[in-house]
Write an enzyme that holds these catalytic residues in place. Sequence first.
Site, short mmCIF file in Angstrom:
data_model
loop_
_atom_site.label_atom_id
_atom_site.label_comp_id
_atom_site.label_asym_id
_atom_site.label_seq_id
_atom_site.Cartn_x
_atom_site.Cartn_y
_atom_site.Cartn_z
N GLU A 156 -5.17 -8.85 0.68
CA GLU A 156 -5.84 -8.50 1.94
C GLU A 156 -7.31 -8.26 1.65
O GLU A 156 -7.67 -7.69 0.61
CB GLU A 156 -5.30 -7.21 2.57
CG GLU A 156 -3.95 -7.33 3.21
CD GLU A 156 -3.47 -5.99 3.82
OE1 GLU A 156 -4.33 -5.19 4.26
OE2 GLU A 156 -2.26 -5.77 3.83
N GLU A 214 0.81 -1.23 0.00
CA GLU A 214 0.00 0.00 0.00
C GLU A 214 0.84 1.28 0.00
O GLU A 214 0.77 2.09 0.93
CB GLU A 214 -0.96 0.01 1.21
CG GLU A 214 -1.90 -1.16 1.23
CD GLU A 214 -2.97 -1.10 2.33
OE1 GLU A 214 -3.89 -1.91 2.27
OE2 GLU A 214 -2.87 -0.23 3.23
#
Length: 462
Positions: free
Chosen positions: A365, A166
Amino acid sequence: MEVQFPENFWWGSAASGPQTEGRIAGDGKGENIFDYWYSKEPEKFFDQVGPDQASEVYQKYKEDVQLMVQTGHNSFRTSIQWSRLIPDGVGAINPQAVAFYNHYFDELINNGIEPFVNLYHFDMPMGLQAKGGWLNRETVDAYVEYAKTCFALFGDKVKKWFTHNEPIVPVEAGYLYQLHYPEESNLAHAVQVGFHEALASALAIKAYRESGHSGEIGIILNLTPSYPRDSNNPEDVCAAKIADAFFNRSFLDPAVKGTFPEELVKILKELSIVPKMQENDLAVIQNNTIDLLGINYYQPRRIKAKESAVDQNAAPMPEDYFDIYDMPGKKMNPYRGWEIYEKGIYDILSNVRDNYGNLPCFISENGMGVENESRFLGEDGMIHDDYRIEFVRDHLRYVHQAIQEGANCLGYHMWTCMDNWSWTNAYKNRYGFISVDLENNRKRTIKKSGYWFKQVSEKNGF
């Protein structure tokens, strides 16, 4: 079986070094930005619980790997902590860290669990942050050296590497919205940080390919689809495209296509905010794209054309070009304040298939954070988290549909394996297949969802 996944599908979960390992006296770990920030402003962390209070994987990894076996893992992602391996960010390597990661990865492999290893999960070594962190070009060089060190030390064991988790988060949280240290709000700095992260990723990929190891290297991106309020309204559609360029395509495009989105480049040129770069940088990004894309998906982004006034005190900001649309009737996770929209995962996989060459990808995720999970503790001593089972199952149905329609999706990792420490939220919301009892020596107990996931993994479907 109503939903059957392809053979050799990756079942497992994801975590990170800084959120799980914890600290013990004499472990040789250096300070990262979260260690430092907590020491200065503990009140900014939920219940004043800091990163030293993570779930003690450093001591308990053998027990934890057995729990992964019992919850059906054939793969697991974590990260190496830069500040543990190279305490100052550059220079001397910490031998205790080398021993720990070797033992940890061996334990996983010996139990049939493939380690997926990420190099950077928001945890900038403080020695580098003191000189500007990702704002400073020297950090890019230091990161590449760190990456090469990891490949040399662990490349024979680890065959799935990721450069960043991220990378938009350090940009947003550290340099736009003041959610993480250094708590700035400065678009020019945010852009420079993002550029340096993208460049560092490409340089690490180049170094990996030159190292002669036989694995794959990719990146983990949180892709948050931007949906216009009204898909027939050109202004809403345009606003959603700009939001997508800022928050998704800013990293997705360079990682997969080797270029930055034109919409974003145009805006930054108009604002005279073009990142500083060296002559060869764009060619490096162009020529070193990923093998494998990890997709983190939690929630959608709802966008409408800009209707509110631009905040001149804060400008320029991404929100100068769109407004967030509060869609009536949306399904919510009330604890996290996030919309639950399962079809988003299908839309992302379809987009990667259609617009990004259908490169190999996986859901790296997806998960549901819930507060006070002890409410659901049964007399059997197990947390009955049926809401998590429903959440995962409903998302998996859409993953399956995308695969049926040709998406090249190779696996599903839930966030997270065991309840872990989460930045400023500490242990407020629990995400794990396995509960961690903070009052009782970090005792681990598998939740109902963990036993359910074992069945899914064994049957390769449900």
